[in-house]
Every structure is written in C-alpha cells, then in structure tokens.
Design a protein around this motif. Structure first.
Motif, PDB file in Angstrom:
ATOM      1  N   ALA A 121      47.714  36.168  39.490  1.00 52.70           N
ATOM      2  CA  ALA A 121      49.050  35.965  38.923  1.00 52.70           C
ATOM      3  C   ALA A 121      49.769  37.283  38.664  1.00 52.70           C
ATOM      4  N   VAL A 122      49.021  38.330  38.289  1.00 54.56           N
ATOM      5  CA  VAL A 122      49.653  39.629  37.993  1.00 54.56           C
ATOM      6  C   VAL A 122      49.572  40.574  39.193  1.00 54.56           C
ATOM      7  N   GLY A 123      49.123  40.052  40.337  1.00 49.69           N
ATOM      8  CA  GLY A 123      49.126  40.840  41.560  1.00 49.69           C
ATOM      9  C   GLY A 123      48.008  41.852  41.682  1.00 49.69           C
ATOM     10  N   VAL A 124      46.893  41.642  40.985  1.00 50.78           N
ATOM     11  CA  VAL A 124      45.743  42.554  41.066  1.00 50.78           C
ATOM     12  C   VAL A 124      44.722  41.962  42.035  1.00 50.78           C
ATOM     13  N   GLU A 125      44.382  42.730  43.068  1.00 52.94           N
ATOM     14  CA  GLU A 125      43.405  42.271  44.045  1.00 52.94           C
ATOM     15  C   GLU A 125      42.035  42.857  43.697  1.00 52.94           C
ATOM     16  N   LEU A 126      41.094  41.990  43.363  1.00 51.88           N
ATOM     17  CA  LEU A 126      39.768  42.450  42.979  1.00 51.88           C
ATOM     18  C   LEU A 126      38.872  42.588  44.198  1.00 51.88           C
ATOM     19  N   SER A 127      38.172  43.698  44.268  1.00 54.79           N
ATOM     20  CA  SER A 127      37.244  43.909  45.371  1.00 54.79           C
ATOM     21  C   SER A 127      35.998  43.056  45.168  1.00 54.79           C
ATOM     22  N   LEU A 128      35.147  43.018  46.200  1.00 51.50           N
ATOM     23  CA  LEU A 128      33.900  42.264  46.098  1.00 51.50           C
ATOM     24  C   LEU A 128      33.040  42.817  44.962  1.00 51.50           C
ATOM     25  N   MET A 129      33.016  44.141  44.826  1.00 52.06           N
ATOM     26  CA  MET A 129      32.222  44.753  43.761  1.00 52.06           C
ATOM     27  C   MET A 129      32.775  44.378  42.388  1.00 52.06           C
ATOM     28  N   ASP A 130      34.112  44.344  42.269  1.00 48.88           N
ATOM     29  CA  ASP A 130      34.732  43.938  41.002  1.00 48.88           C
ATOM     30  C   ASP A 130      34.352  42.502  40.654  1.00 48.88           C
ATOM     31  N   GLN A 131      34.329  41.648  41.675  1.00 46.30           N
ATOM     32  CA  GLN A 131      34.008  40.244  41.435  1.00 46.30           C
ATOM     33  C   GLN A 131      32.533  40.060  41.077  1.00 46.30           C
ATOM     34  N   LEU A 132      31.660  40.842  41.695  1.00 45.86           N
ATOM     35  CA  LEU A 132      30.245  40.788  41.334  1.00 45.86           C
ATOM     36  C   LEU A 132      30.039  41.292  39.905  1.00 45.86           C
TER      37      LEU A 132
ATOM     38  N   VAL B 280      35.704  29.097  44.499  1.00 45.46           N
ATOM     39  CA  VAL B 280      36.875  28.213  44.509  1.00 45.46           C
ATOM     40  C   VAL B 280      38.159  29.007  44.265  1.00 45.46           C
ATOM     41  N   ALA B 281      38.110  29.961  43.334  1.00 47.99           N
ATOM     42  CA  ALA B 281      39.293  30.783  43.042  1.00 47.99           C
ATOM     43  C   ALA B 281      39.723  31.588  44.260  1.00 47.99           C
ATOM     44  N   ASN B 282      38.753  32.090  45.018  1.00 48.60           N
ATOM     45  CA  ASN B 282      39.074  32.844  46.231  1.00 48.60           C
ATOM     46  C   ASN B 282      39.589  31.944  47.346  1.00 48.60           C
ATOM     47  N   LEU B 283      39.102  30.726  47.370  1.00 46.61           N
ATOM     48  CA  LEU B 283      39.500  29.795  48.423  1.00 46.61           C
ATOM     49  C   LEU B 283      40.873  29.177  48.150  1.00 46.61           C
ATOM     50  N   VAL B 284      41.072  28.681  46.933  1.00 47.36           N
ATOM     51  CA  VAL B 284      42.319  27.982  46.584  1.00 47.36           C
ATOM     52  C   VAL B 284      43.424  28.956  46.180  1.00 47.36           C
ATOM     53  N   ARG B 285      43.059  30.062  45.511  1.00 52.46           N
ATOM     54  CA  ARG B 285      43.989  31.080  45.013  1.00 52.46           C
ATOM     55  C   ARG B 285      45.128  30.446  44.200  1.00 52.46           C
ATOM     56  N   PRO B 286      44.804  29.813  43.070  1.00 52.87           N
ATOM     57  CA  PRO B 286      45.821  29.101  42.284  1.00 52.87           C
ATOM     58  C   PRO B 286      46.869  30.005  41.634  1.00 52.87           C
ATOM     59  N   GLY B 287      46.574  31.284  41.445  1.00 56.31           N
ATOM     60  CA  GLY B 287      47.542  32.181  40.799  1.00 56.31           C
ATOM     61  C   GLY B 287      48.412  32.953  41.759  1.00 56.31           C
ATOM     62  N   GLU B 288      48.163  32.805  43.041  1.00 55.60           N
ATOM     63  CA  GLU B 288      48.912  33.579  44.042  1.00 55.60           C
ATOM     64  C   GLU B 288      50.381  33.163  44.070  1.00 55.60           C
ATOM     65  N   GLY B 289      51.254  34.151  44.138  1.00 57.86           N
ATOM     66  CA  GLY B 289      52.686  33.866  44.242  1.00 57.86           C
ATOM     67  C   GLY B 289      53.425  33.836  42.929  1.00 57.86           C
ATOM     68  N   LEU B 290      52.716  33.900  41.793  1.00 56.26           N
ATOM     69  CA  LEU B 290      53.404  33.871  40.498  1.00 56.26           C
ATOM     70  C   LEU B 290      54.080  35.212  40.203  1.00 56.26           C
ATOM     71  N   ASN B 291      53.494  36.310  40.677  1.00 54.53           N
ATOM     72  CA  ASN B 291      54.090  37.646  40.542  1.00 54.53           C
ATOM     73  C   ASN B 291      54.524  37.962  39.107  1.00 54.53           C
ATOM     74  N   ILE B 292      53.620  37.818  38.173  1.00 61.25           N
ATOM     75  CA  ILE B 292      53.906  38.089  36.760  1.00 61.25           C
ATOM     76  C   ILE B 292      53.765  39.583  36.477  1.00 61.25           C
ATOM     77  N   ASP B 293      54.741  40.138  35.775  1.00 66.73           N
ATOM     78  CA  ASP B 293      54.668  41.538  35.349  1.00 66.73           C
ATOM     79  C   ASP B 293      53.876  41.601  34.043  1.00 66.73           C
ATOM     80  N   PRO B 294      52.713  42.277  34.021  1.00 63.15           N
ATOM     81  CA  PRO B 294      51.897  42.331  32.794  1.00 63.15           C
ATOM     82  C   PRO B 294      52.658  42.851  31.583  1.00 63.15           C
TER      83      PRO B 294
END
Length: 460
Positions: A332-343, A108-122
């Motif tokens: 939200a912080v602009g980090v793209e997780l790979s498939l391996m990271d998600q697994l 669901v997170a990959n499909l809806v992407r609720p944090g996309e576009g927030l561009n928060i600086d950690p």
C-alpha cells in the motif's frame, strides 16, 4: 459400585428444542446485535459493556479450569515421562503448523497483492492512532516473555489469570501430587470435587453467552460500521478466504490422516465457534473447549497441556494475518520487500507471535512488534487497517480456535491417549458413557468428606 452407576450417562438425554440450544441462541443474538449496531449505531456502541462483562466473567473462571484439569490429569498419570512426551509432541506440532500458516499468508499476499495500487504516502498517515500498539510491542521481549511465565507466588498465578503462569504451577503441582502418592490421594480427591463445582459454574456462565455475543456484535457494528469493510474489502476478503482454505484444506488433511473430519469437528464445536465469532475472543470459549475435547475421547492430561499452551503457541489465524497484513501495508505504501526481507519477516513473526493468549486485539500488537524490526515497512502503516482490525480479529480467533481443537486430537492420537470410538460418537452427536477411569475418579471423590474427617480425627 451399583450406587454409583448413575454417573455414566448411558441413556441419551432428550434433545432440546432448537430455541433452547446454545448455538441457536448465540446465532440469533449475533444477528440481532448486528441489526442494532447498523440501525442504531450510537445505542449499539453503548452496549460494549455487555460483551466486555461476559468475557471478564469467563476469564474469571479460566485459571481454575486450567489448574484443576492439568493438575489432576498429570496426577493421574502412571508414568510422569508421559508429561514430557506430550509437551514435546505438542510443541513440534505447534512449530510446524504455525510456521506453515506464516508461509501461507506470505504466499497469498505475494500472489493476490491486495495492497497494490493504493499508493499511500506514509507521511499522511495518523501515527497517533497506532502509538499505543507500538508502545506495547516495544515493551515485549523474549527474555521478558520467558520470565513472565514464572509467577510472583504460587497463588498469584491463579489470581492474576495469566494462562502460561497457571499452566506452569499446575504442571508442577500435578507432578508433586503424583510423586507423593498415596499420601496425596486426599488432595487429588479434593481437587476433583472442586473441579466438578468449577465446571458446573462454567455451564452456568455459558447461559449468558447470547447476552455477551449480542453486546459485542452491536458494539462492533455500531462503532466501526459495516461500511468500513468496503474501503479495505480486498484485504478482508483475502484474509477470510485464506483462513477458510487453511481450515478446510490444511487442517482438513491433518484430520483425514488422523481419522476424523474437520467439518464434523466444526459442527461439534458450533456453539463455541459462534461464541468466538460474537465476542472476537477465543478465550471466551476456552473452558468449554477443554470440556468438549475430554468428552470427545482425548485424555484429560493431554487436553490440559495442549489447549492452554496452544492458546499462546499455536495461533494459525494470527500467523496468517501477520504476514498477509505486513505485506499489504508494504504494498500500500509502495515498498517492495526482497526475498530476504520476507524471510526475515517470517523469522521475526515466529518469535513475536508467541505469548498472545487469544485476547481481542493481541494480533495487532504482535503485528506492531513484527513491523518494528523489519526494515522498510513503516509501523505507521498499521493505521491503514486499524478500522477493520475488529473484523479481522473475529477470523483470527475462529481460525486459532479450530487449530487448537485439531492439535489436541492429533497430539492425543500420537500419544496413544485418544479413544477413537468416543471421538467418532461425539462428532456424530451420539453420547457415550464415561470411561472406567472417570467413573472410578467420581467414586473416589464421593468419599472426600469422609477422608477429610479421618484426617481431622487423626490430627485431633
């Protein structure tokens, strides 16, 4: 036998008027608490002790309820191999559906992407706000968790109130009682009689549920405000909708294959669900859930094993939340997780999610533990969702609670320990007489004082 016939509730009790029914009282208390918290936030926030006090009262009685239910249930088993069978089937169910919940949250997170576009600086996040949760997460380990199941003494498990410790001692006690029968019959009778007192106490405490729900809801709205939901509405809506679909579709299909309606089960447990909603803690309704599952035809020993272990190992709502929230923070912080990271995230979450026993805020600690070992996602990102975690906690607790109720029925069905006639009657709201073994147990417990007197007479 005739003198004990009154035990079986053959005649349906008179229906209480609506205002005297617990679920109506709790619902009214939640609505009133929300109004007080919204219109008088400072006063509402000050009512926190009402909710905390009620939860502490219920937690006070949880350990005796689990101990008595499990110990007497196992003691009544004719074949002790059934204990291992129930445990094996329960853990197979827990592992399957906990993993499924994690995967659904991830999808669901990959499909809806609720944090996309927030561009928060950690670097702008307040790390101090989540420091306590991170510290608690670092303090947990698999070895520490396993060793923590073993209590310091036989009695400290009950006095400390640790669910898994109580469960371990109860299982060992039940096996020991069964292995020393008939010499241990007196012990069984005493525990059964004490159990009647404990469940009467549970009923008395449940009358305070509206007060606890009122205080907890007034605090939540007064402290955090309904407005805090608007800032992260996408995440909140996504989580609630995902959890709802999990219950209706996934657990609904499980119920359909097992022979019951999950909607009817929700209606049957409505008072407990409203209590969980009001207090944000599924522990508040644990004793009542065990009582209702037994009344619905699940064998006592199965209820005693599945429900308490499910509170630590079958956390569907918490698992959905963990993967969904982790990916929200990454997006939200602009980090793209790979498939391996998600697994990796799923595998770590499968381990870190074990051991949370329905306590308010435990999901946040587990999320911190998960993020701490997943590269790329800053733990400080949890500060983004700290303000809405209380609202998320309610949905987590509700989903966990329903998941454990479903698991109990399914495992009972697999074990051949489900009275389907009693289940159908309970879900339809029609009372049924106690089964013969329960009547026999009541009859045995009625002569406990006589047996004690004989033991004392022999020892004199």
């Amino acid at each position: 036998m005739g003198s004990h016939s009154v035990i079986s509730p053959v005649t349906p009790p008179e229906r209480k008027p609506l205002y005297r029914q617990l679920y109506v009282q709790v619902l009214a208390a939640i609505a009133l608490g929300a109004c007080v918290g919204h219109f008088a936030p400072e006063f509402g926030a000050s009512l926190k002790p009402l909710g905390d006090g009620f939860i502490k009262l219920v937690k006070m009685i949880i350990a005796p309820v689990i101990f008595i239910t499990v110990a007497t249930g196992i003691a009544g088993m004719r074949d002790l191999k059934a204990v291992g069978s129930v445990a094996g089937k329960a853990f197979a169910y827990f592992l399957t559906f906990s993993t499924l919940a994690l995967v659904i949250g991830l999808a669901v997170a990959n499909l809806v992407r609720p944090g996309e576009g927030l561009n928060i600086d950690p670097a702008t996040l307040d790390t101090a706000a989540v420091a306590d949760y991170a510290d608690k997460a670092e303090a947990t380990s698999i070895t520490g968790f396993l060793l923590g199941i073993i209590p310091e003494t036989l009695f400290s498990a009950v006095t400390d109130g640790q669910i898994l410790q109580v469960l371990l001692v109860a299982i060992l006690t039940g096996v020991a009682i069964a292995a020393t029968r008939p010499a241990s019959d007196l012990v069984t009778d005493v525990l059964t009689s004490f159990g009647a007192v404990v469940f009467k106490l549970v009923g008395m405490l449940m009358k305070l549920a509206p007060i606890g729900a009122f205080g907890a809801m007034a605090f939540t709205i007064g402290e955090f405000g309904i407005g805090s939901l608007a800032n992260l509405a996408a995440l909140v809506a996504t989580f609630y909708l995902t959890s709802l679909l999990f219950v209706i579709v996934v657990l609904g299909l499980v119920g359909w294959f097992t022979g019951f309606s999950v909607l009817a089960l929700i209606r049957y447990l409505r008072a407990e669900l409203l209590l969980v909603l009001g207090t944000s803690s599924s522990e508040a309704a644990l004793p009542s859930l065990m009582e209702k599952m037994e009344a619905a035809g699940c064998r006592k020993a199965v209820v005693g094993l599945v429900v308490p272990t499910g509170y630590s190992f079958n956390l569907d709502g918490t698992n959905i939340y963990m993967t969904l929230a982790a990916l929200f923070i990454a997006q939200a912080v602009g980090v793209e997780l790979s498939l391996m990271d998600q697994l990796t995230l799923v595998l770590v979450a499968m381990i870190s999610s074990k051991g949370a026993a329905g306590v308010t805020g435990s999901g946040f600690v587990i999320l911190a533990a998960t993020l701490s070992v997943v590269p790329g996602v800053p733990v400080a990102g949890m500060a983004l969702i700290l303000g809405i975690d209380r609202f998320m906690s309610e949905c987590r607790a509700l989903t966990n609670f329903i998941g454990n109720a479903v698991a109990t029925i399914v495992v009972a069905k697999w074990e051949g320990a489900l009275d389907e006639t009693r289940l159908a009657a309970a879900l339809a709201g029609t009372p049924m007489p106690l089964p013969p073994e329960d009547i026999e147990r009541h009859e045995r417990s009625g002569s406990v004082s006589e047996k004690i007197a004989k033991v004392l007479e022999k020892s004199a």
